[in-house]
Design a protein around this motif. Structure first.
Motif, PDB file in Angstrom:
ATOM      1  N   ASP A   1       0.834  -1.072  -0.155  1.00 25.58           N
ATOM      2  CA  ASP A   1      -0.044   0.076   0.102  1.00 25.58           C
ATOM      3  C   ASP A   1       0.919   1.270  -0.061  1.00 25.58           C
ATOM      4  OD1 ASP A   1      -2.514  -1.518   0.068  1.00 25.58           O
ATOM      5  OD2 ASP A   1      -1.935  -1.809   2.145  1.00 25.58           O
TER       6      ASP A   1
ATOM      7  N   GLN B   1       5.288   8.063   1.296  1.00 27.24           N
ATOM      8  CA  GLN B   1       4.370   9.040   2.133  1.00 27.24           C
ATOM      9  C   GLN B   1       3.243   8.219   2.883  1.00 27.24           C
ATOM     10  OE1 GLN B   1       3.621  11.352  -1.079  1.00 27.24           O
ATOM     11  NE2 GLN B   1       5.311  12.763  -0.814  1.00 27.24           N
ATOM     12  N   ALA B   2       3.079   7.082   2.723  1.00 25.33           N
ATOM     13  CA  ALA B   2       2.144   6.006   3.134  1.00 25.33           C
ATOM     14  C   ALA B   2       2.428   4.652   2.660  1.00 25.33           C
ATOM     15  CB  ALA B   2       0.676   6.380   2.674  1.00 25.33           C
TER      16      ALA B   2
ATOM     17  N   SER C   1       2.490   4.640  -1.179  1.00 24.02           N
ATOM     18  CA  SER C   1       2.117   5.975  -1.747  1.00 24.02           C
ATOM     19  C   SER C   1       3.152   6.812  -1.811  1.00 24.02           C
ATOM     20  CB  SER C   1       1.003   6.574  -1.282  1.00 24.02           C
ATOM     21  OG  SER C   1      -0.345   5.731  -1.722  1.00 24.02           O
TER      22      SER C   1
END
Length: 273
Positions: free
Chosen positions: A15, A63-64, A17
């Motif tokens: 996941d 960033q994520a 990002s």
């Protein structure tokens, strides 16, 4: 799309990002890089392939999401931790990026002298072994300006494997090479990966040669994975964007014309395209 298998993964991405300012480059990316395999990362230009390499090397931080190398969360490492994992990675930069004021020998010796304390006699033996592996032991005293493009790429490969890394990343290793040099470089990547027990990530636009040496292919599109699997599975994908990419079609989800006003709007009449 198949769910990636975590067993024996050198790199695990979940996941993930990342973007520059408001421009999102990667959006919820998930994949694994299996140990001992060659993983090809492909897709249209600007799709985030080189950004993935920079994230794995810790040059930029996600960033994520999660990005792990050998179980370590890369984004959580401090400077010393990053330097430690980078010593276990090799990088073949686009067009080689050799030090122009150093000989072939000194280029390959550089990571050994920079990151280890082995005696110079051992440095010499290691350098000559690595150059021999890429067929250039006899070129040890040449300067980068004396090398052809293919030879320079092979010297850069010898430098990338000087520290016997667990993972080697290749950023467009075939760009600008003639067919003979391209085939030689591709077979070297495959042979060295298997002989030295490494894991490889190859970012490339050369579809035929890359598919020939890869165990796994990941196609990136719009910040996500459009297809993932063996070369045969990716070739058989029914996704329109993947089909356009693997068949080199000029029109498809990726359009030839950049979005803009119609011809009538720009020229005050006439037929629209």
């Amino acid at each position: 799309m198949r769910e990636p298998d975590d067993d024996g993964a050198v790199v695990e991405c979940r996941d993930l990002s990342f973007g520059y300012g408001e421009r999102r480059i990667l959006d919820g990316l998930s994949f694994t890089v299996p140990r001992g395999k060659v993983t090809a990362m492909m897709g249209a230009s600007g799709g985030g392939k080189t950004t993935v390499l920079r994230l794995i090397g810790g040059q930029v931080r996600a960033q994520a999401g999660s990005l792990r190398f050998e179980g370590q969360e890369i984004g959580a490492l401090d400077r010393d931790g990053l330097y430690a994992i980078r010593r276990r990675m090799g990088m073949l930069f686009q067009f080689g990026a050799l030090f122009t004021d150093m000989s072939v020998f000194d280029n390959v010796a550089f990571p050994l002298r920079e990151h280890t304390t082995v005696p110079e006699a051992l440095v010499r033996d290691i350098v000559l072994m690595k150059l021999n592996a890429v067929g250039l032991r006899g070129a040890r005293d040449l300067m980068p300006a004396d090398l052809s493009g293919g030879m320079a790429r092979r010297v850069a490969l010898a430098r990338a494997i000087a520290l016997d890394p667990d993972l080697v990343m290749y950023d467009e290793p075939f760009a600008g090479l003639d067919p003979i040099s391209l085939g030689t470089a591709a077979q070297l990547i495959r042979r060295l990966n298997d002989t030295l027990g490494m894991t490889s990530i190859v970012v490339s636009h050369d579809l035929d040669e890359t598919f020939r040496i890869a165990d796994q292919v990941i196609i990136l599109a719009n910040g996500r994975i459009a297809a993932q699997g063996t070369p045969a599975e990716v070739r058989a994908s029914k996704d329109p964007l993947v089909a356009q990419f693997v068949n080199a079609q000029p029109e498809g989800p990726v359009h030839f014309h950049y979005p803009g006003p119609t011809v009538a709007q720009d020229f005050g009449g006439g037929l629209e395209p």
